[in-house]
Design an enzyme around this catalytic site. Sequence first.
Site: not given
Length: 233
Positions: A41, A139, A151
């Site tokens: 996704f 980015e 993360a």
Amino acid sequence: MIEDWDTFLIPYKQAVDELKIKLRGMRKQFQQENTHTPIEFVTGRVKPVDSIIEKMQRRQINEKLLEADMQDIAGLRIMCQFVEDIYQVVDLIHQRADLEVVEERDYITNVKPSGYRSYHIVIAYPVQTVHGEKKILAEIQVRTLSMNFWATIEHSLNYKYQGAFPEEINERLKRAAEAAFMLDQEMSAIREEIQEAQQLFSYGKGQQVVDDNIEGNHVTDGDQSDTEPHDQE
């Protein structure tokens, strides 16, 4: 300082919206061909103004150079099932004619000391505005689901400790990062079996239910739960 942030950020929001549609379109094409899609996704966001100002001050970025020096005002994240998918996605991005790859950082092969893993691609994307074409830097972070879990947790803890983690927390995070990567490696070892099972499942109605859930929880409304992409410049 920039007085009208809303106007300044309009092309960035447009870039994120357009890129989400295009990247999700790639996923749909793989599905329509009944082949494994390397994209699980896609989410995206424009960096909040307070985060932009904080980063400008922290990195001493001149306002006149903001558009060139801050590469992640527009940020997208592509989630993959397997590490191998990440590099396939990177190749697909390189092949596109509607954007230009200007920089990339492989934090999977070159893992950060903290344990952080992800693949970062900075692109120049042309946005068509009423005043003409404007190239926007964006980015794109490409990572597995387990890398993203780590993360996200590390990012949350960073708000509490402002990057100065206690040694015990720091060591636990490193061990957790290695455990997450071991999970990715184990999944890669049985990747063919997993993909075969998913291919069989996709012929039934179950896949439509899964896709609908993904569209509802991550793809369509994913912006609401996006975390700030990891600063690694």
